[in-house]
Design an enzyme around this catalytic site. Structure first.
Site, PDB file in Angstrom:
ATOM      1  N   CYS A   1       0.796  -1.233   0.000  1.00  0.00           N
ATOM      2  CA  CYS A   1       0.000   0.000   0.000  1.00  0.00           C
ATOM      3  C   CYS A   1       0.824   1.275   0.000  1.00  0.00           C
ATOM      4  CB  CYS A   1      -0.936   0.007   1.205  1.00  0.00           C
ATOM      5  SG  CYS A   1      -2.100  -1.366   1.209  1.00  0.00           S
TER       6      CYS A   1
ATOM      7  N   CYS B   1       0.250   2.394   6.629  1.00  0.00           N
ATOM      8  CA  CYS B   1       0.678   1.023   6.899  1.00  0.00           C
ATOM      9  C   CYS B   1       0.728   0.283   5.562  1.00  0.00           C
ATOM     10  CB  CYS B   1      -0.309   0.327   7.834  1.00  0.00           C
ATOM     11  SG  CYS B   1      -2.005   0.255   7.175  1.00  0.00           S
TER      12      CYS B   1
END
Length: 494
Positions: free
Chosen positions: A158, A478
């Site tokens: 991500c 994250c």
């Protein structure tokens, strides 16, 4: 998030027991705000603050600049993204390089930067289309960049486009380039689905067979189970646990209730809808989809009600989990692009930059128990590196994978116990005030194309700094593998 196939090497995704982290946290959690009343208060406060911020932009209060002697100032000149759409909708028949090309063309149209001035192009992506594994190169050629302009693709779950941007920062800082385009793309509408390992092996062997007899002998060995496809899953390779399951365990470990998660998700959608209606999402550029309509806005922004959200069943840990489709980010198609330059080059070309890209860090933790705690670990490190405190930050833009993940990070950041026992720090960094936090919505509402979100975070931080009269923004996210990222963005002097 990270899609992968194949057996895991550690642990089991079906474990429902809390791990050592959750058991150790039990006593500490009692001292942290965990009630739904707390969530309701911060929800109301953030909405109130957000409405006040819609007034005209004010000049930022004077603070020290983060410029360093002997280090090049690197700026964001502009950043754009095509609308982020729920997978399986308008972009469903396209390929990833089509989306990336549209973002690059949108950047060219907005900046009028000559294509041959760009020294390098870097793109981030997670689910690679095998036909265009170096999607940066294919998109650049499609967008009309010179075939003499190098391009490569990076992947870091991500935070892939964050990695693309910091790669560009490194190239400029090292004096290798003056102008870099960085971006990211993801197309979840068409992910690779593979034949089984047995079938792949048979087909490759069949391709090498010399005689008809050898070919027939191989074909005769094919069994019905060979035809079962390998479907991708949003799971950790090292643990076999889905990210949603991990988010559910994290929320339980930090005593985050279902109501708190739903309230935060509703906040994200409500703020995103207001920002959309007020014309604040300036990074969005229209995209005429071939054979279809022109897409002008994100289609996942859908404020609901607590009553409707309560009706949804748990999505991962059933029947007692708290993570649902409503308080999780959804599978998204989209692409983004930013124009990075040395400050000297930008000014020489007549551009007014939006922001400086300052200090940044990458972190990694245990992917089993701390998969989604990247912002907690990265935030104090980047603040120390920049010589700032949490109070110096005017704008926070954090990636919202799950509402429970965000609230767990806020609790961890506000816990001396967690800082001392898990991070080796003397004291907590503190939780960002929600009045400064994701005030124009986030990944829960705007969408999360895995490889493209990082650029959205940075350019949104720059736009919010100008609108809200701030100087420093902090971007954090994250990522799968227990990794994380944080960066300081400084408003360019107005």
């Amino acid at each position: 998030m990270f899609l992968c196939v194949g057996p895991g090497r550690r642990g089991s995704g079906s474990e429902l027991c809390y791990t050592k982290m959750s058991s150790m946290l039990t006593n500490a959690i009692r001292n942290l705000p965990a009630s739904s009343a707390w969530a309701a208060r911060v929800f109301a406060r953030s909405l109130s603050c957000s409405s006040q911020l819609q007034a005209a932009a004010v000049q930022p209060k004077t603070k020290k600049t983060l410029a360093k002697s002997g280090v090049k100032n690197i700026v964001v000149v502009e950043g754009v993204r095509i609308p982020f759409l729920q997978s399986g909708t308008t972009y469903a028949d396209l390929m990833p390089h089509d989306l990336a090309r549209a973002a690059l063309q949108g950047l060219l149209n907005r900046t009028s930067v000559p294509r041959d001035v760009v020294d390098y192009i870097v793109y981030g992506t997670v689910i690679q289309e095998v036909k265009t594994s170096n999607v940066a190169r294919e998109a650049a050629l499609g967008a009309g960049f010179s075939d003499k302009t190098p391009a490569h693709t990076v992947t870091m779950a991500c935070i892939s486009s964050n990695q693309a941007m910091t790669t560009g920062v490194g190239l400029i800082a090292a004096g290798q380039c003056d102008v870099v385009v960085a971006g990211g793309v993801e197309l979840m509408s068409d992910v690779p689905i593979r034949h089984s390992r047995k079938m792949r092996k048979t087909m490759l062997t069949l391709n090498r067979a010399k005689t008809l007899g050898q070919k027939l002998a191989l074909i005769s060995k094919i069994r019905p189970d060979y035809f079962a496809p390998e479907l991708p899953a949003v799971a950790e390779f090292s643990t076999s646990e889905t990210m949603g399951h991990s988010a559910d365990r994290l929320a339980a470990a930090f005593a985050i209730s279902r109501q708190e998660q739903d309230e935060y998700a509703l906040r994200s959608h409500t703020l995103a809808k207001k920002a959309q209606d007020d014309g604040l999402l300036l990074d969005v550029v229209p995209f005429k989809v071939p054979g279809k309509e022109t897409v002008t806005k994100d289609n996942g922004v859908r404020p609901s009600s607590m009553e409707q959200m309560r009706k949804l069943k748990p999505a991962f840990v059933k029947p007692y989990g708290t993570v649902t489709a409503a308080n999780s980010s959804f599978l998204t198609d989209g692409a983004s692009a930013v124009l990075l330059m040395s400050e000297e080059k930008a000014l020489a070309m007549g551009y007014k930059p939006k922001a400086y890209l300052r200090d940044f860090v990458y972190v990694s933790q245990d992917p089993k128990d701390q998969l989604l705690l990247g912002p907690t670990y990265a935030t104090p490190k980047v603040l120390e590196k920049a010589g700032l405190s949490l109070a110096d930050i005017d704008v926070f833009e954090f990636h919202e994978a799950f509402a429970g993940q965000i609230l767990a990070n806020l609790k961890a950041m506000d816990s001396d116990w967690f800082a001392q026992n898990y991070m080796g720090r003397k004291s907590k960094v503190g939780a960002p005030p929600l009045g400064k936090f994701n005030n124009w919505g986030g990944s829960l509402s705007l969408g999360h194309p895995f490889g493209a979100t990082g650029c959205r975070l940075v350019i949104t931080a720059a736009h919010r700094l100008k609108k809200e009269g701030g100087q420093y923004g902090l971007v954090a996210a994250c990522a799968a593998g227990g990794q994380g990222h944080a960066m300081i963005v400084e408003l360019y002097p107005q």
